[in-house]
Design a protein around this motif. Structure first.
Motif, mmCIF file in Angstrom:
data_model
loop_
_atom_site.group_PDB
_atom_site.id
_atom_site.type_symbol
_atom_site.label_atom_id
_atom_site.label_comp_id
_atom_site.label_asym_id
_atom_site.label_seq_id
_atom_site.Cartn_x
_atom_site.Cartn_y
_atom_site.Cartn_z
ATOM 1 N N ARG A 105 8.360 -6.662 10.543
ATOM 2 C CA ARG A 105 7.947 -5.575 9.648
ATOM 3 C C ARG A 105 7.770 -6.143 8.247
ATOM 4 O O ARG A 105 8.535 -7.021 7.836
ATOM 5 N N CYS A 106 6.756 -5.646 7.548
ATOM 6 C CA CYS A 106 6.500 -6.115 6.186
ATOM 7 C C CYS A 106 7.157 -5.164 5.199
ATOM 8 O O CYS A 106 6.929 -3.953 5.250
ATOM 9 N N ALA A 107 7.946 -5.716 4.297
ATOM 10 C CA ALA A 107 8.640 -4.881 3.306
ATOM 11 C C ALA A 107 7.643 -4.287 2.307
ATOM 12 O O ALA A 107 7.921 -3.263 1.698
ATOM 13 N N HIS A 108 6.471 -4.926 2.167
ATOM 14 C CA HIS A 108 5.483 -4.429 1.196
ATOM 15 C C HIS A 108 4.671 -3.280 1.765
ATOM 16 O O HIS A 108 4.638 -2.193 1.212
ATOM 17 N N ARG B 67 10.320 -9.309 7.685
ATOM 18 C CA ARG B 67 11.686 -9.222 8.224
ATOM 19 C C ARG B 67 11.597 -8.833 9.689
ATOM 20 O O ARG B 67 10.587 -8.279 10.133
ATOM 21 N N LYS C 226 4.859 -2.152 5.070
ATOM 22 C CA LYS C 226 5.586 -1.484 6.173
ATOM 23 C C LYS C 226 4.925 -1.684 7.540
ATOM 24 O O LYS C 226 5.361 -1.076 8.525
ATOM 25 N N PRO D 142 21.358 -5.262 5.050
ATOM 26 C CA PRO D 142 20.313 -5.465 4.028
ATOM 27 C C PRO D 142 20.805 -6.377 2.904
ATOM 28 O O PRO D 142 20.041 -7.160 2.348
ATOM 29 N N GLY E 154 7.758 -10.912 2.315
ATOM 30 C CA GLY E 154 8.375 -9.629 2.670
ATOM 31 C C GLY E 154 8.604 -9.427 4.153
ATOM 32 O O GLY E 154 8.978 -8.338 4.581
#
Ligand code: APR
Length: 237
Positions: A117-120, A147, A122, A41, A145
């Motif tokens: 996957r979206c960090a915002h 990843r 999910k 990360p 966002g």
């Protein structure tokens, strides 16, 4: 749900003969790239473009016409189709070769290269194109966002509760093509043995944890896995 009687753990070695690199062999990925530059990360926070570049290249390689499931992947699909007691394949691999070979009861504990996957929000989405820092999430529309849906060092592997239950209830545990360097996967053999399972290692060479297995067979996966599965299905040891 009844626990599967056979649990199989696979690692990068099962996909080597399909043309995908392992990690810790002399020609492996970690001989060329540093884990801390692309697979943590912190690396992603520091230089997301570098991390995207690493996974984009691997995704393009996986989608290349010459990468196909090999006889070891296909033997595991046959094992699942023909085993009355049920089979769970737990893979550390982020490729899609088990599902392409026909495995259905499959758990990708380190994620999947062909998902983002979206960090915002999910949201997890199918992903066959390059990811970029600027890309907007197809679900929530937020940019910046996205990843790869993969588990990095320092993150929690996926499906650990289901894995723990399967290991506690299985009669046979087979590890294929994994060096036994990375936990928690490297500890699964001990959990299965405590539960009373027959434990078998199928690998090119003795892994770090080879002494934890009751039986070991060595050679290329595309040769030794189909031979072993044939024996298992015929009821031989
Ligand atoms: N057939 C069978 N085994 C093979 C073959 C082959 N053709 N080629 C190599 N191997 C064996 C190697 O001898 C080695 O023991 O496969 C193993 C691969 O080990 P690693 O490269 O360490 O891969 P793996 O165990 O899957 O790594 C675990 O580490 O970097 C992380 O997230 C990554 O999921 C990966 C995890």
């Amino acid at each position: 749900m009844r626990a599967p009687s056979i649990v199989v753990l696979t690692g990068a070695g099962i996909s080597k003969e399909s043309g995908l690199d392992t990690f810790r062999d002399p020609d492996g990925i970690w001989a060329r790239v540093r884990i801390e530059d692309v697979a943590t990360p912190e690396a992603f926070a520091r230089d997301p473009a570098r991390v995207h570049e690493f996974y984009n290249a691997r995704r393009r390689g996986l989608l290349g016409a010459q990468v196909e499931p090999n006889p070891a992947h296909r033997a595991l699909a046959r094992l699942e189709a023909e085993s009355p007691g049920g089979v769970l394949v737990i893979t550390q691999n982020i490729d899609n070769l088990h599902e392409r070979a026909g495995s259905r009861n499959l758990l990708h504990m380190h994620g999947e290269l062909l998902k983002s996957r979206c960090a915002h929000c999910k949201a997890i989405a199918a992903c066959t194109d390059d990811l970029t820092v600027a890309l907007a999430c197809p679900a929530c529309g937020a940019a910046g966002g996205m990843r790869p849906h993969v588990v990095w060092f320092g993150e929690m592997p996926l499906g650990l509760d289901a894995i723990e239950a399967a290991l506690a209830g299985c009669e046979t545990f087979i590890a294929i093509g994994t060096s036994g360097n990375v936990y928690p996967a490297a500890g699964f053999v001990a959990d299965a043995a405590v539960a009373g399972a027959r434990t078998i290692e199928l690998n090119l060479e003795p892994s770090m944890g080879h002494s934890l297995f009751a039986e070991c067979r060595y050679g290329p996966a595309a040769t030794i896995v189909p031979a072993f599965i044939d024996e298992l299905l015929k009821g031989g040891r």
